[in-house]
Each structure stands twice: as structure tokens, then as C-alpha cells.
Write an enzyme that holds these catalytic residues in place. Structure first.
Site, PDB file in Angstrom:
ATOM      1  N   CYS A  18      40.734  25.845   3.131  1.00 10.67           N
ATOM      2  CA  CYS A  18      40.967  25.098   1.893  1.00 10.67           C
ATOM      3  C   CYS A  18      41.283  23.642   2.198  1.00 10.67           C
ATOM      4  CB  CYS A  18      42.146  25.696   1.138  1.00 10.67           C
ATOM      5  SG  CYS A  18      41.909  27.405   0.738  1.00 10.67           S
ATOM      6  N   ARG A  32      35.323  21.022   5.584  1.00 11.69           N
ATOM      7  CA  ARG A  32      36.246  22.095   5.998  1.00 11.69           C
ATOM      8  C   ARG A  32      35.728  23.470   5.591  1.00 11.69           C
ATOM      9  NH1 ARG A  32      41.521  20.269   6.994  1.00 11.69           N
ATOM     10  NH2 ARG A  32      42.437  22.166   6.188  1.00 11.69           N
ATOM     11  N   TRP A  50      38.591  28.129   0.045  1.00  9.83           N
ATOM     12  CA  TRP A  50      37.864  29.074   0.908  1.00  9.83           C
ATOM     13  C   TRP A  50      38.541  30.402   0.643  1.00  9.83           C
ATOM     14  CZ3 TRP A  50      38.867  31.757   5.681  1.00  9.83           C
ATOM     15  CH2 TRP A  50      37.716  32.156   6.377  1.00  9.83           C
ATOM     16  N   ASN A 110      47.271  25.572  -0.063  1.00 12.92           N
ATOM     17  CA  ASN A 110      46.526  26.070   1.096  1.00 12.92           C
ATOM     18  C   ASN A 110      47.518  26.898   1.897  1.00 12.92           C
ATOM     19  OD1 ASN A 110      44.854  26.570   3.216  1.00 12.92           O
ATOM     20  ND2 ASN A 110      44.795  24.480   4.013  1.00 12.92           N
ATOM     21  N   GLY A 111      47.137  28.128   2.255  1.00 11.70           N
ATOM     22  CA  GLY A 111      48.035  29.002   3.028  1.00 11.70           C
ATOM     23  C   GLY A 111      48.055  30.383   2.385  1.00 11.70           C
ATOM     24  N   GLU A 152      28.900  30.698  24.494  1.00 15.65           N
ATOM     25  CA  GLU A 152      28.966  29.576  23.538  1.00 15.65           C
ATOM     26  C   GLU A 152      27.606  29.327  22.903  1.00 15.65           C
ATOM     27  OE1 GLU A 152      31.088  28.150  21.974  1.00 15.65           O
ATOM     28  OE2 GLU A 152      30.132  26.340  21.221  1.00 15.65           O
ATOM     29  N   LYS A 202      26.826  29.390  18.859  1.00 12.76           N
ATOM     30  CA  LYS A 202      26.193  28.271  18.153  1.00 12.76           C
ATOM     31  C   LYS A 202      24.994  28.759  17.342  1.00 12.76           C
ATOM     32  CE  LYS A 202      28.778  25.379  18.266  1.00 12.76           C
ATOM     33  NZ  LYS A 202      29.834  26.208  18.640  1.00 12.76           N
ATOM     34  N   GLU A 244      26.186  30.939  14.328  1.00 14.57           N
ATOM     35  CA  GLU A 244      26.923  30.184  13.296  1.00 14.57           C
ATOM     36  C   GLU A 244      25.993  29.366  12.420  1.00 14.57           C
ATOM     37  OE1 GLU A 244      30.960  28.313  14.270  1.00 14.57           O
ATOM     38  OE2 GLU A 244      29.741  27.969  16.047  1.00 14.57           O
ATOM     39  N   HIS A 251      23.582  46.956  31.998  1.00 18.39           N
ATOM     40  CA  HIS A 251      24.532  48.060  31.776  1.00 18.39           C
ATOM     41  C   HIS A 251      24.540  48.483  30.309  1.00 18.39           C
ATOM     42  CE1 HIS A 251      26.032  47.792  35.845  1.00 18.39           C
ATOM     43  NE2 HIS A 251      26.042  46.481  35.720  1.00 18.39           N
ATOM     44  N   LYS A 308      36.031  24.974   8.878  1.00 13.68           N
ATOM     45  CA  LYS A 308      36.225  24.134  10.065  1.00 13.68           C
ATOM     46  C   LYS A 308      37.529  24.483  10.761  1.00 13.68           C
ATOM     47  CE  LYS A 308      35.417  21.013  13.059  1.00 13.68           C
ATOM     48  NZ  LYS A 308      34.426  21.349  14.101  1.00 13.68           N
TER      49      LYS A 308
HETATM   50  C1  AGP Z   1      33.035  26.942  16.665  1.00 18.85           C
HETATM   51  O1  AGP Z   1      31.787  26.292  16.435  1.00 18.85           O
HETATM   52  C2  AGP Z   1      33.685  27.398  15.387  1.00 18.85           C
HETATM   53  N1  AGP Z   1      33.839  26.324  14.471  1.00 18.85           N
HETATM   54  C3  AGP Z   1      34.950  28.207  15.649  1.00 18.85           C
HETATM   55  O2  AGP Z   1      34.656  29.244  16.562  1.00 18.85           O
HETATM   56  C4  AGP Z   1      36.122  27.396  16.230  1.00 18.85           C
HETATM   57  O3  AGP Z   1      35.864  27.051  17.571  1.00 18.85           O
HETATM   58  C5  AGP Z   1      37.371  28.269  16.176  1.00 18.85           C
HETATM   59  O4  AGP Z   1      37.623  28.600  14.831  1.00 18.85           O
HETATM   60  C6  AGP Z   1      38.596  27.579  16.782  1.00 18.85           C
HETATM   61  O5  AGP Z   1      38.845  26.393  16.078  1.00 18.85           O
HETATM   62  P1  AGP Z   1      39.837  25.318  16.747  1.00 18.85           P
HETATM   63  O6  AGP Z   1      39.180  24.812  17.994  1.00 18.85           O
HETATM   64  O7  AGP Z   1      40.015  24.262  15.701  1.00 18.85           O
HETATM   65  O8  AGP Z   1      41.127  26.051  17.062  1.00 18.85           O
END
Ligand code: AGP
Length: 584
Positions: free
Chosen positions: A2, A26, A70, A96-97, A463, A467, A470, A486, A579
Site C-alpha cells: 500500500c 509500489r 494492495w 498501511n499495515g 535469480e 526474474k 515475476e 535428481h 515493491k
Molecule cells: C525481486 O524482484 C522482488 N521484487 C522480491 O523478490 C524482492 O526481492 C523481495 O520482496 C525482497 O524485497 P527487499 O529487497 O525490499 O527486502
């Protein structure tokens, strides 16, 4: 997560709306705005993106607030969108929370005759403030009393009919104040007001502020007024814009060569403190989530190889696995771009409870992780607007490389390597981009994509897969090269694409893993410092030794980006993602 914005200014409604636009990165699924109008509070709430929403808002409102939601409690509906009003419509709040005791508070309020329109926990706060106004003389007093009954986390902004002020507060969720000549702001992060001012006050947890023609900060528990000194933000509005790039993701990928050059520019005292904590710790844990967790694994390989030091990478949300071993002799390195990830903050609190020291690697100044840390290094990646972590990841890796090198007294080598990589990185991106666009065309129709790497390329395989998932919504999985046989090799069919990350250290073994997959029909994309004409595609990345995890991930980020474009998706705002994940 949020996004919240509150504005005290002329033309406040438009400034709050523009603040929401700046917070779109965000991630959200609904939004809303509130400001005083004809003696009451006008509230507009919409589901979906802000997009081209009409900005025919009041020009005369001197205060306004906005929210991008969100969804956590309750579906994506207009009723559940913020701002939420009290039953008598005299109060509006954005939050937010998570209010963990909202069910109990809600039933108490219902028994006092209050009704609710939404399924959210946040709406409880609005009615609780209305209830407190029966006994409190001031609006801020009523807000404070309501906050003292909340359990869980909150960042809120509240307004009351007929009062030209905003009351805001934080505990466990981010909220930063902006101070301008004739205006002040409250927001989840400074991106919402950086175009108006670079003077920011980072509220501490357990504090609140009253914004009107002036700004006062108080301790929520006691109501005592606190000193509040604005700080100058280290970045500016321009850096938070796309510039000539079509998407933030592309801009932030291409920012990496320049950033890698400056990665080593760390304040000497901060680096020395961080390194001495690493040197004297008996046990070292690296912990984070998502991409930041992949950086933790990569860091463990670097510390093993360069500093001959054992580091345990731990998924922050599974930190309880280490709970019985973390003690006052342990150092926990918390890695986070946003510095607000709830799973990581929980892990830090577990570790602190066991007496461990905390060292943070973050990108956001004064973030919660930074405040919880005994020592912190900043990634200096500038604002990362794309939901996907790209430049923050490579800056995390660069810092891990530097730290491992400092611990082993080889920091000059690391600085030379990073400086060379900075130049090399630009070439890697430029020389491969056309071929990567071609490969992306084929991959955009895949059902599954597998990525393998061995040794320090293994976390890069994880990673790369993240990517791709996502940003393109294609299922992808990363593996240690030898692990595929395996079990998962059973999924390889005719035409299944497999990306093979190869280095001079692992080439022979990983090439045989590639042959195992090709013999079952896989299409192989070899990423290596030498060409592989006998495989379907070859992406050339010069060998950068211990910095290979950085060199190899660059073309992979670009590949994920172009796959998303092929699938007509917006790389900056992938569905369902936020984000900064500030809920557990
Ligand atoms: C990565 O592309 C994502 N946005 C997500 O996995 C992110 O790395 C994760 O939520 C951790 O976020 P942070 O680095 O702000 O703690």
C-alpha cells in the site's frame, strides 16, 4: 505494498493525486482520495489502475490524502479501497499495515452501535477515532488514544471534517514527512513528494505528527512533543523518472554499469565497522527474501571462496530454523532493498532477541531495517522504481564482494574487479541486446523454462528464474546444475528451453548437464565467456571470476524484460506483486 500520501498545501487534492501516481510503482489494485468539500469530506475510491482518472478535483482544498491499496484483508472492491470513513462521515483515514486485533475491536464497536461498510481491518481505525472523540478534546488526542488500542502494524493519515489538519502516525509500517516552503507531506516513501521538497523527516516507530500550517511530532504512548529535524534526501526527482527509457526496468538495468563503478564508495568508518563485525563474529548468517535472499546465497559463495569464511544464507521467513543456534556470538546480515520487508524485520527481531548483532545492507535511508541494525551499508543504487529488483541486486552482490575482500585483506583487488566490470557491464548489455531480443521471442511462448548454474552461478540461476516468472508470468525454475538429474529432468520435453550459466570454473560439468537435457529434447541457451556453436543459442559474457554472479545476471535481466514485452506485459507493474512486502 500500500501507498499513503497526505498533503497540506494549496491545491492539495491534485498534489495528493500526483503523489499517488508517484507511488504506483509500489504495486496496488485499488486507490482512493479524500479532501474537504462543502463542509464535509469528499471521498473517491476506484478499483484498478489510476491510469487516466480525471483530475477534476477541487482546487480549493488545503488538505488532502490518498491511498493505493494492495489487498490483504478483503477482496479488491471499492468498499474495501481506502480512504475509510467513520460511521458519522466526520473522519477519513488511510492505513498501511495490519491491525491484528481488528476483529475484537470491531465487535466492541458493533456492540456500541457502529456499522461497517468494508471487510477491512483499516475501517476499524476510523470508527475507533470517532468513539474516542466522545471523551477526547482534540482530534489528535482521539487519534492517539485509538492508536494505543491497536495491535499489529500501522502507518496512518487521518483527517476530520472542519479541521484544516492531518494527523499521521507510524508503528511497524513506513511513513516519512516532507517539509516544503508552504506545504507539508506525509507519505509511505519520499517518492510521493520529492518533486515538491527534498527535506524529509523520517518518523520513528511509535511516533505521530500533526500537520497543519506547521508540523509537530509527538511520542504516541505519552503524547510528549519530540524534536523533529528534517534531513536532506540524497537523491532527486529526476532519478525517480524514466527519462528516455520506455520502462523503469530497462532504465534500472542500464544504470548498473555506472553504479558498479561507485559501489566501492562507502564511508570508511561504516565499512570498517561492518568488516570488524564480520571478522569477530563466531557465526555469520545472511538473510533476506526473494532476490535479496539470492544475494545472500551468492554472498555465501563469495565469502567461502575469497575470505575462507563460512556464512549461512537463511531465508528470512524461515529464520526460525536457526533460532536455537543464534546467540550473542552471531552476526546476522540483513539484506533488503526497501528495508521494510516484514518477513525480514521479523527475522531481525528473532535474532536481536537472541543477542545477535545485526548488520544491514539496504537501499533506503532510515528504513526500518537500517534502524534495527547496529551497522549499515547503503547500496547507493538510487530509487528503484520497478517492482523487480535489478540494480539493487547487483549492488548487493558488489557489496558482498567488497566485504569478503575486505575481510581477507584483498579489497584493492575487488575494487579493480568492480571497476573493470563497470566497463564490461555496459559492453555485455550492448553486445547482446539484439540477440537477447531474438531469444526472447522464442521463450515468450514457452510453458516452462529451466535455468541451471553451478558454484557461484547457482544463485544466479535462481535469480534468473525469479526474474522471468515475476515479469512474464512464465513458470521458470533455477537449479544447481547437477541437481536437475535428481528428478526435475523428467519434465524436459522436446523443445523445453533451458538456460545454462557457465563459467571457466564450471564449464565442463555444466556442459554435460546441458547435453543431458539436450538429449531429451531441450533447446539450450548457453551463457558463457566462450561460444558454444554446438548448442542452440550462445550469449557471450566475459569471465569476471568472483564477480561472475554480477556479469551473468545482466543479460538475464534483459532477457526477462524482453520476454515480458513479447507478451505485451508491463514490466514495471507485474500483477499481484508489490515493491515492498510489508506484510508477513
Ligand atoms: C525481486 O524482484 C522482488 N521484487 C522480491 O523478490 C524482492 O526481492 C523481495 O520482496 C525482497 O524485497 P527487499 O529487497 O525490499 O527486502
Amino acid at each position: 505494498m500500500c501507498g499513503i500520501v497526505g498533503v497540506i498545501s494549496d491545491n492539495a487534492a491534485l498534489k495528493a493525486f500526483n503523489g499517488l501516481r508517484a507511488l504506483e510503482y509500489r504495486g496496488y489494485d485499488s486507490w482512493g482520495l479524500a479532501y474537504p468539500e462543502s463542509g464535509g469530506i469528499f471521498v473517491v475510491k476506484k478499483i484498478g489502475q489510476i491510469g487516466k482518472a480525471g483530475t477534476d478535483f477541487s482546487k480549493s482544498a488545503g488538505i488532502a490524502m490518498g491511498h493505493t491499496r494492495w489487498a490483504t484483508h478483503g477482496k479488491v472492491t471499492e468498499e474495501n479501497a481506502h480512504p475509510h470513513s467513520s460511521m458519522d462521515k466526520s473522519i477519513a483515514i488511510v492505513h498501511n499495515g495490519i491491525v491484528e486485533n481488528y476483529a475484537e475491536l470491531k465487535s466492541e464497536l458493533v456492540s456500541k452501535g457502529y456499522s461497517f461498510k468494508s471487510e477491512t481491518d483499516s475501517e476499524v481505525i476510523a470508527n475507533l477515532i470517532q468513539e474516542k472523540l466522545k471523551t477526547e478534546k482534540t482530534f489528535e488526542g482521539a487519534v492517539r488514544k485509538a492508536l494505543l488500542e491497536l495491535e499489529g502494524s500501522y502507518a496512518i493519515v487521518a483527517m476530520r471534517k472542519g479541521e484544516e489538519k492531518l494527523v499521521c502516525a507510524r508503528d511497524g509500517s513506513p511513513l516519512v514527512l516532507g517539509v516544503a516552503e508552504n506545504a507539508c507531506f506525509a507519505a509511505s516513501d519520499a517518492t510521493a513528494f520529492i518533486s515538491e521538497t527534498k527535506k524529509a523527516i523520517f518518523l520513528e516507530d511509535g511516533t505521530m505528527a500533526v500537520l497543519n500550517k506547521q508540523l509537530k511530532v509527538f511520542e504516541t504512548k505519552t503524547g510528549a512533543q519530540l524534536k523533529a529535524v528534517p534531513k536532506e534526501l540524497s537523491w532527486d526527482f529526476e532519478q525517480a523518472q524514466k527519462g528516455d527509457y520506455e520502462h523503469f526496468m530497462l532504465k534500472e538495468i542500464y544504470e548498473q554499469p555506472r553504479l558498479l563503478k561507485s559501489a566501492a564508495n562507502q564511508p570508511k568508518d561504516k565499512m570498517e565497522k561492518f568488516v570488524s563485525m564480520l571478522r569477530f563474529a563466531q557465526k555469520i548468517y545472511f538473510t533476506g527474501c526473494g532476490t535479496s535472499y539470492h544475494a545472500c546465497i551468492s554472498g555465501a559463495y563469495m565469502f567461502s571462496s575469497i575470505a575462507k569464511t563460512q556464512v549461512m544464507p537463511v531465508l528470512a521467513s524461515e529464520f526460525s530454523l536457526q533460532e536455537n543456534f543464534v546467540d550473542e556470538n552471531a552476526l546476522v546480515v540483513a539484506v533488503s532493498q526497501s528495508g521494510e520487508t516484514a518477513d525480514l524485520i521479523e527475522a531481525i527481531n528473532i535474532a536481536k532477541g537472541k543477542g545477535a548483532k545485526i548488520a544491514g545492507i539496504v537501499n533506503v535511508m532510515d528504513s526500518t531495517v537500517m534502524r534495527l541494525s547496529d551497522a549499515t551499508l547503503l547500496m547507493n543504487a538510487g530509487p528503484e522504481i520497478c517492482v523487480l529488483s535489478t540494480k539493487s541486486y547487483t549492488m548487493q552482490l558488489a557489496l558482498m564482494l567488497l566485504l569478503a575482500s575486505y575481510v581477507s585483506g584483498k579489497e584493492e583487488e575487488a575494487k579493480r574487479l568492480l571497476s573493470g566490470l563497470s566497463t564490461g557491464a555496459a559492453k555485455i548489455l550492448e553486445s547482446n541486446s539484439e540477440k537477447i531480443k531474438e531469444i526472447a521471442k522464442g521463450l515468450s511462448r514457452a510453458k516452462d523454462i529451466f535455468v541451471i548454474g553451478r558454484k557461484n552461478a547457482f544463485p544466479t540461476a535462481l535469480e534468473t528464474a525469479l526474474k522471468i516468472k515475476e515479469v512474464s508470468y512464465i513458470h521458470a525454475e533455477g537449479f544447481a546444475g547437477a541437481e536437475l538429474k535428481h528428478g526435475t529432468i523428467a519434465l524436459i520435453e522436446e523443445g523445453t528451453p533451458a538456460i545454462v550459466l557457465s563459467t571457466s570454473q564450471t564449464r565442463k560439468q555444466v556442459a554435460s548437464n546441458a547435453i543431458e537435457m539436450r538429449s531429451r529434447g531441450a533447446k539450450i541457451i548457453m551463457v558463457d565467456s566462450i561460444p558454444h556453436p554446438d548448442f542452440d543459442f550462445s550469449i557471450l559474457v566475459p569471465d569476471f571470476g568472483e564477480a561472475n554472479p554480477i556479469a551473468l545476471v545482466l543479460p538475464m535481466q534483459l532477457l526477462a524484460y524482453y520476454i515480458a514485452l513479447e507478451r505485451k506485459l508491463d514490466p514495471d507493474k507485474p500483477r499481484n506483486l508489490a515493491k515492498s512486502v510489508t506484510v508477513k
